[in-house]
Design a protein around this motif. Structure first.
Motif, PDB file in Angstrom:
ATOM      1  N   TYR A   1       0.872  -1.177   0.000  1.00 47.32           N
ATOM      2  CA  TYR A   1       0.000   0.000   0.000  1.00 47.32           C
ATOM      3  C   TYR A   1       0.898   1.212   0.000  1.00 47.32           C
ATOM      4  N   SER A   2       0.509   2.228  -0.767  1.00 45.29           N
ATOM      5  CA  SER A   2       1.378   3.407  -0.815  1.00 45.29           C
ATOM      6  C   SER A   2       1.407   4.113   0.540  1.00 45.29           C
ATOM      7  N   THR A   3       0.464   3.719   1.445  1.00 43.79           N
ATOM      8  CA  THR A   3       0.355   4.421   2.722  1.00 43.79           C
ATOM      9  C   THR A   3       1.047   3.701   3.880  1.00 43.79           C
TER      10      THR A   3
ATOM     11  N   THR B   1      -1.470  17.911   0.803  1.00 41.91           N
ATOM     12  CA  THR B   1      -2.862  18.352   0.975  1.00 41.91           C
ATOM     13  C   THR B   1      -3.767  17.184   1.368  1.00 41.91           C
ATOM     14  N   LYS B   2      -3.396  15.985   0.912  1.00 43.15           N
ATOM     15  CA  LYS B   2      -4.219  14.828   1.274  1.00 43.15           C
ATOM     16  C   LYS B   2      -4.112  14.512   2.760  1.00 43.15           C
ATOM     17  N   ILE B   3      -2.902  14.654   3.275  1.00 36.92           N
ATOM     18  CA  ILE B   3      -2.701  14.328   4.685  1.00 36.92           C
ATOM     19  C   ILE B   3      -3.613  15.195   5.570  1.00 36.92           C
ATOM     20  N   ILE B   4      -3.772  16.476   5.189  1.00 32.62           N
ATOM     21  CA  ILE B   4      -4.593  17.346   6.039  1.00 32.62           C
ATOM     22  C   ILE B   4      -6.076  17.344   5.644  1.00 32.62           C
TER      23      ILE B   4
ATOM     24  N   ASN C   1     -12.039  15.968   3.917  1.00 30.70           N
ATOM     25  CA  ASN C   1     -12.883  15.181   3.014  1.00 30.70           C
ATOM     26  C   ASN C   1     -12.302  13.807   2.744  1.00 30.70           C
ATOM     27  N   GLU C   2     -10.954  13.765   2.539  1.00 34.28           N
ATOM     28  CA  GLU C   2     -10.299  12.479   2.315  1.00 34.28           C
ATOM     29  C   GLU C   2     -10.568  11.571   3.502  1.00 34.28           C
ATOM     30  N   PHE C   3     -10.468  12.171   4.696  1.00 41.21           N
ATOM     31  CA  PHE C   3     -10.687  11.398   5.923  1.00 41.21           C
ATOM     32  C   PHE C   3     -12.111  10.851   5.949  1.00 41.21           C
TER      33      PHE C   3
ATOM     34  N   ASN D   1     -14.190  10.314   3.526  1.00 41.35           N
ATOM     35  CA  ASN D   1     -14.388   9.259   2.517  1.00 41.35           C
ATOM     36  C   ASN D   1     -13.827   7.929   2.992  1.00 41.35           C
ATOM     37  N   MET D   2     -12.616   8.003   3.557  1.00 39.61           N
ATOM     38  CA  MET D   2     -11.964   6.791   4.045  1.00 39.61           C
ATOM     39  C   MET D   2     -12.781   6.160   5.168  1.00 39.61           C
ATOM     40  N   GLU D   3     -13.226   7.021   6.067  1.00 39.58           N
ATOM     41  CA  GLU D   3     -14.009   6.530   7.209  1.00 39.58           C
ATOM     42  C   GLU D   3     -15.258   5.829   6.688  1.00 39.58           C
TER      43      GLU D   3
ATOM     44  N   PHE E   1     -14.091   2.415   4.946  1.00 40.75           N
ATOM     45  CA  PHE E   1     -13.489   1.316   5.699  1.00 40.75           C
ATOM     46  C   PHE E   1     -14.039   1.124   7.109  1.00 40.75           C
ATOM     47  N   ALA E   2     -14.603   2.199   7.698  1.00 39.10           N
ATOM     48  CA  ALA E   2     -15.125   2.047   9.052  1.00 39.10           C
ATOM     49  C   ALA E   2     -16.653   2.093   9.071  1.00 39.10           C
ATOM     50  N   ALA E   3     -17.225   2.924   8.199  1.00 33.69           N
ATOM     51  CA  ALA E   3     -18.680   3.093   8.106  1.00 33.69           C
ATOM     52  C   ALA E   3     -19.314   3.210   9.483  1.00 33.69           C
TER      53      ALA E   3
ATOM     54  N   ALA F   1     -14.333  10.628  17.579  1.00 30.84           N
ATOM     55  CA  ALA F   1     -13.208  10.018  18.291  1.00 30.84           C
ATOM     56  C   ALA F   1     -12.089   9.669  17.314  1.00 30.84           C
ATOM     57  N   LEU F   2     -12.476   9.015  16.220  1.00 32.10           N
ATOM     58  CA  LEU F   2     -11.479   8.625  15.215  1.00 32.10           C
ATOM     59  C   LEU F   2     -10.788   9.874  14.654  1.00 32.10           C
ATOM     60  N   GLU F   3     -11.638  10.871  14.371  1.00 32.39           N
ATOM     61  CA  GLU F   3     -11.138  12.135  13.832  1.00 32.39           C
ATOM     62  C   GLU F   3     -10.109  12.755  14.788  1.00 32.39           C
TER      63      GLU F   3
ATOM     64  N   TYR G   1      -8.338  11.278  17.023  1.00 35.42           N
ATOM     65  CA  TYR G   1      -7.129  10.457  17.023  1.00 35.42           C
ATOM     66  C   TYR G   1      -6.261  10.774  15.806  1.00 35.42           C
ATOM     67  N   TRP G   2      -6.903  10.949  14.639  1.00 34.49           N
ATOM     68  CA  TRP G   2      -6.154  11.240  13.396  1.00 34.49           C
ATOM     69  C   TRP G   2      -5.546  12.638  13.416  1.00 34.49           C
ATOM     70  N   VAL G   3      -6.276  13.570  14.015  1.00 31.85           N
ATOM     71  CA  VAL G   3      -5.706  14.922  14.111  1.00 31.85           C
ATOM     72  C   VAL G   3      -4.446  14.882  14.969  1.00 31.85           C
TER      73      VAL G   3
ATOM     74  N   CYS H   1      -3.482  -0.425   6.865  1.00 32.69           N
ATOM     75  CA  CYS H   1      -3.060   0.273   5.647  1.00 32.69           C
ATOM     76  C   CYS H   1      -2.367   1.599   5.927  1.00 32.69           C
ATOM     77  N   HIS H   2      -2.215   1.983   7.166  1.00 34.84           N
ATOM     78  CA  HIS H   2      -1.659   3.315   7.406  1.00 34.84           C
ATOM     79  C   HIS H   2      -0.527   3.367   8.409  1.00 34.84           C
ATOM     80  N   THR H   3       0.676   3.748   7.930  1.00 35.77           N
ATOM     81  CA  THR H   3       1.756   4.098   8.842  1.00 35.77           C
ATOM     82  C   THR H   3       1.626   5.588   9.101  1.00 35.77           C
TER      83      THR H   3
HETATM   84  C1  HEC Z   1      -7.265  -1.147   2.542  1.00 35.46           C
HETATM   85  C2  HEC Z   1      -6.339  -0.189   2.993  1.00 35.46           C
HETATM   86  C3  HEC Z   1      -6.824   1.052   3.684  1.00 35.46           C
HETATM   87  C4  HEC Z   1      -7.581   1.117   4.785  1.00 35.46           C
HETATM   88  C5  HEC Z   1      -8.203  -0.032   5.583  1.00 35.46           C
HETATM   89  C6  HEC Z   1      -7.700   2.510   5.110  1.00 35.46           C
HETATM   90  N1  HEC Z   1      -7.049   3.260   4.210  1.00 35.46           N
HETATM   91 FE1  HEC Z   1      -6.878   5.265   4.197  1.00 35.46          FE
HETATM   92  N2  HEC Z   1      -5.817   5.160   2.503  1.00 35.46           N
HETATM   93  C7  HEC Z   1      -5.458   4.017   1.856  1.00 35.46           C
HETATM   94  C8  HEC Z   1      -4.722   4.360   0.683  1.00 35.46           C
HETATM   95  C9  HEC Z   1      -4.130   3.353  -0.319  1.00 35.46           C
HETATM   96  C10 HEC Z   1      -4.695   5.745   0.627  1.00 35.46           C
HETATM   97  C11 HEC Z   1      -4.069   6.581  -0.430  1.00 35.46           C
HETATM   98  C12 HEC Z   1      -5.075   6.674  -1.511  1.00 35.46           C
HETATM   99  C13 HEC Z   1      -4.560   7.409  -2.650  1.00 35.46           C
HETATM  100  O1  HEC Z   1      -3.377   7.308  -2.944  1.00 35.46           O
HETATM  101  O2  HEC Z   1      -5.371   8.091  -3.249  1.00 35.46           O
HETATM  102  C14 HEC Z   1      -5.378   6.220   1.792  1.00 35.46           C
HETATM  103  C15 HEC Z   1      -5.529   7.571   2.110  1.00 35.46           C
HETATM  104  C16 HEC Z   1      -6.075   8.028   3.255  1.00 35.46           C
HETATM  105  C17 HEC Z   1      -6.129   9.404   3.651  1.00 35.46           C
HETATM  106  C18 HEC Z   1      -5.550  10.580   2.866  1.00 35.46           C
HETATM  107  C19 HEC Z   1      -4.127  10.854   3.297  1.00 35.46           C
HETATM  108  C20 HEC Z   1      -3.103  10.033   2.597  1.00 35.46           C
HETATM  109  O3  HEC Z   1      -2.167   9.590   3.266  1.00 35.46           O
HETATM  110  O4  HEC Z   1      -3.207   9.807   1.383  1.00 35.46           O
HETATM  111  C21 HEC Z   1      -6.746   9.465   4.822  1.00 35.46           C
HETATM  112  C22 HEC Z   1      -7.006  10.702   5.662  1.00 35.46           C
HETATM  113  C23 HEC Z   1      -7.105   8.115   5.175  1.00 35.46           C
HETATM  114  N3  HEC Z   1      -6.666   7.271   4.184  1.00 35.46           N
HETATM  115  C24 HEC Z   1      -7.772   7.761   6.310  1.00 35.46           C
HETATM  116  C25 HEC Z   1      -8.136   6.463   6.633  1.00 35.46           C
HETATM  117  C26 HEC Z   1      -8.859   6.121   7.808  1.00 35.46           C
HETATM  118  C27 HEC Z   1      -9.352   7.078   8.842  1.00 35.46           C
HETATM  119  C28 HEC Z   1      -9.001   4.787   7.758  1.00 35.46           C
HETATM  120  C29 HEC Z   1      -9.702   3.933   8.751  1.00 35.46           C
HETATM  121  C30 HEC Z   1     -11.083   4.204   8.880  1.00 35.46           C
HETATM  122  C31 HEC Z   1      -8.403   4.298   6.562  1.00 35.46           C
HETATM  123  N4  HEC Z   1      -7.880   5.345   5.881  1.00 35.46           N
HETATM  124  C32 HEC Z   1      -8.403   2.988   6.199  1.00 35.46           C
HETATM  125  C33 HEC Z   1      -5.711   2.741   2.233  1.00 35.46           C
HETATM  126  C34 HEC Z   1      -6.490   2.386   3.322  1.00 35.46           C
END
Ligand code: HEC
Length: 589
Positions: free
Chosen positions: A116-118, A178-181, A184-186, A188-190, A193-195, A204-206, A208-210, A243-245
């Motif tokens: 994963y790129s992350t 810009t993605k890190i901060i 909206n990206e957050f 969408n991800m929430e 993957f968490a719904a 709470a998650l927010e 923690y991420w901040v 997926c996230h370091t």
């Molecule tokens: C299956 C792996 C996976 C999971 C699980 C996942 N992410 Fe991600 N996330 C990614 C990837 C891959 C990207 C980069 C996407 C891209 O390059 O557009 C990303 C990007 C993001 C970003 C944008 C910042 C960045 O580093 O690009 C945020 C914020 C984020 N994720 C939050 C979350 C949160 C909060 C959760 C848990 C609810 C979560 N993600 C779960 C894979 C995951």
């Protein structure tokens, strides 16, 4: 969807561009070779050449060339360490980014099941490679625009190359930051993957991420309790951690995110993530689509040129293939200007101001010329002057990091020009161009028989107004091996043979400097005298005023890169003339 359309269109344009390039390579005719052959004949010759290489021992030269000259830029390393570092950083950084990041779905996903790129190490590596390119680019800009390297010029293509790579990398870092901060990206991800159903969980998650992941939130999270953070961490560990370091590993993007954080609201509002994304993607696609017509095409042509020069022997290569190779070489030139800083006649540029005297600039002009872009008659004359001043010392060819056989190119193009009616001073031509230039219609014997002799007598006649007598043996002044007793002044025949008309002696001569039109006042300039002696044209130089005006300061001799004993030779010439005069005087009386 838009991404796919753009990708496909740029690949299509790239394909068409490559075909156009190949047609150009097979139809290039600026040299003298392959003037009447069709493209098909040249294609056949090229295929035959490739096949015969594959089944020959020369084939085994290729791996060495690939590793040393292409991957590790041996030639550049030997010449200029800073340039080598610059190119290694850009080249390796970009190549690694290309495979790991741009082709992630094809390469990284298949090589590493956990990719994963992350996550680390990929997150860190992507920034490392990007930073390598960026540092390389900064060195490039520094070298080109601040270091004032002798005879280094920059044209639009050089600037384009730095710009396009720069835009790709900088927008990449911008996108990451810009993605890190991005809130909206957050969200969408929430959602994906968490719904989470409850606002409190999301908050709470927010929080923690901040705190830990650099997120910028529009909500006030400064006073959140430990319990809320602990809940956030729990959700995070359940849904996100795989997926996230922590983004600090992406040191470049993270630094950008810190700089952007105060403006997070505005950036979100204007859709900065999207803006950076499209700049990044468009720069990549445009760069790809127009690749064959830009300097960046050297990533294909320079290795091609290095490979061909490793396996192609001039003596037994087909003239058709030499023509094709020369066309590729024109594209392989990266305008690094190494040739110009080593060129033995480039000092003439400082006086005449004609850029085409420098091989690197001539290369650019020829490239325009070969693809039949319009070239003004003034440019044409300028190229001619440049190409005729060339002393064929071969330094450009020896130093070229792209393995281009420049000397051969100059020969061929020179003859091409000459055939089209050139107007050049004979003494600036090299022995190779004399016969091609002048003997064609003047002499009956086959040209290749004794080009230097024919050239000599032609020049002799031209300069001595028809009174030139060709001797079987040169005057005793130029001792040859049969006359060892003439060695007393150290003037063996070798003395002149090393002269390649670099004009150092003329340029440094205080007598020459004294005249506005030295060639008129002095009859012949020091380098012309040396050149003529080398050709055995002793008669020609004996009457030159230069000999008698010489102040014997010895500057010419001391500054000759080839150790030609210019001043001593002048003495010897004057003695010779005096002797002849006395002899005549005695005979008369
Ligand atoms: C299956 C792996 C996976 C999971 C699980 C996942 N992410 Fe991600 N996330 C990614 C990837 C891959 C990207 C980069 C996407 C891209 O390059 O557009 C990303 C990007 C993001 C970003 C944008 C910042 C960045 O580093 O690009 C945020 C914020 C984020 N994720 C939050 C979350 C949160 C909060 C959760 C848990 C609810 C979560 N993600 C779960 C894979 C995951």
């Amino acid at each position: 969807m838009a991404f796919d359309i753009l990708l496909n269109s740029s690949l299509t344009i790239l394909g068409v561009g490559l075909i156009i390039k190949m047609i150009q390579w097979l139809s290039y005719k600026t040299g003298i070779r392959a003037e009447n052959e069709s493209m098909l004949q040249r294609l056949a010759a090229a295929l035959k050449g490739v096949l015969s290489t594959v089944f020959s021992l020369r084939f085994f030269n290729l791996p060495q060339t690939f590793v040393l000259d292409i991957l590790f830029l041996r030639r550049t390393f030997k010449q200029d360490l800073l340039r080598w570092i610059m190119h290694m950083l850009i080249f390796w950084g970009f190549i690694l980014l290309f495979f790991m990041h741009a082709l992630e779905s094809i390469v990284s996903d298949n090589l590493f099941s956990y990719y994963y790129s992350t996550i680390n190490p990929f997150m860190f590596l992507r920034d490392l490679f990007g930073a390598m390119v960026l540092v390389g680019l900064l060195i490039a800009v520094f070298r080109r625009f601040f270091m004032k390297i002798q005879r280094m010029t920059s044209n639009a293509q050089d600037i384009y190359a730095i710009l396009i790579v720069g835009i790709i990398i900088v927008s990449g870092f911008g996108l990451e930051g810009t993605k890190i901060i991005s809130y909206n990206e957050f969200l969408n991800m929430e959602d994906e993957f968490a719904a989470l159903d409850y606002e409190e969980d999301i908050f709470a998650l927010e929080s923690y991420w901040v705190k830990n992941y650099g997120l910028a939130s529009p909500n006030n999270i400064s006073n959140v309790s430990e319990e809320v953070l602990a809940l956030g961490e729990e959700i995070h560990n359940d849904t996100c951690i795989d997926c996230h370091t922590k983004p600090t590993a992406a040191f470049g993007g993270y630094a950008v995110s810190r700089a952007f954080k105060p403006f997070a609201g505005i950036l979100e509002f204007i859709g900065a993530v999207n803006i950076f994304y499209w700049i990044h993607i468009l720069a990549c696609f445009i760069g790809l689509a127009i690749l064959p017509f830009t300097k960046m095409f050297h990533i294909v042509t320079t290795p091609l040129s290095l490979f061909t020069s490793a396996v192609m022997k001039r003596e037994n290569a087909s003239p058709l293939n030499i023509a094709t190779r020369q066309a590729i070489e024109l594209d392989a030139c990266v305008h690094c200007t190494t040739c110009s800083s080593n060129c033995s006649v480039a000092p003439a540029f400082d006086i005449l101001g004609n850029e085409n005297i420098m091989p690197s600039e001539r290369m650019m002009a020829l490239r325009r010329f070969s693809t039949k872009q319009k070239i003004s008659s003034q440019d044409f004359l300028a190229i001619q002057e440049g190409i005729c001043l060339c002393s064929s010392c071969e330094r450009c060819t020896v130093v070229c990091p792209a393995g281009i056989n420049l000397k051969e190119l100059w020969y061929d193009v020179r003859e091409h020009f000459i055939r089209n009616g050139s107007i050049v001073t004979p003494l600036v031509l090299t022995p190779y161009s004399y016969n091609r230039a002048y003997s064609r219609d003047e002499f009956e014997s086959p040209l290749q028989d004794s080009p230097a002799r024919e050239a000599k007598s032609f020049i002799g006649r031209k300069y001595n107004k028809g009174k030139f007598v060709e001797r079987d043996k040169p005057l005793p002044l130029i001792p040859d091996k049969d006359q060892p007793d003439k060695k007393d002044m150290g003037l063996t025949q070798d003395t002149f043979a090393y002269c390649f008309s670099c004009e150092n002696c003329t340029n440094i001569c205080p007598v020459v400097m004294n005249y506005e039109k030295p060639e008129e006042a002095l009859d012949m300039l020091p380098h012309q005298i040396m050149r003529s002696l080398g050709l055995g044209l002793t008669d020609l130089v004996l009457g030159a005023n230069m000999l008698w005006d010489c102040v014997t300061c010895y500057q010419c001799q001391e500054n000759c890169p080839q150790n030609v004993k210019v001043t001593d030779i002048f003495f010897e010439l004057k003695n010779q003339i005096s002797k002849e005069c006395f002899k005549n005087h005695e005979n008369e009386s």
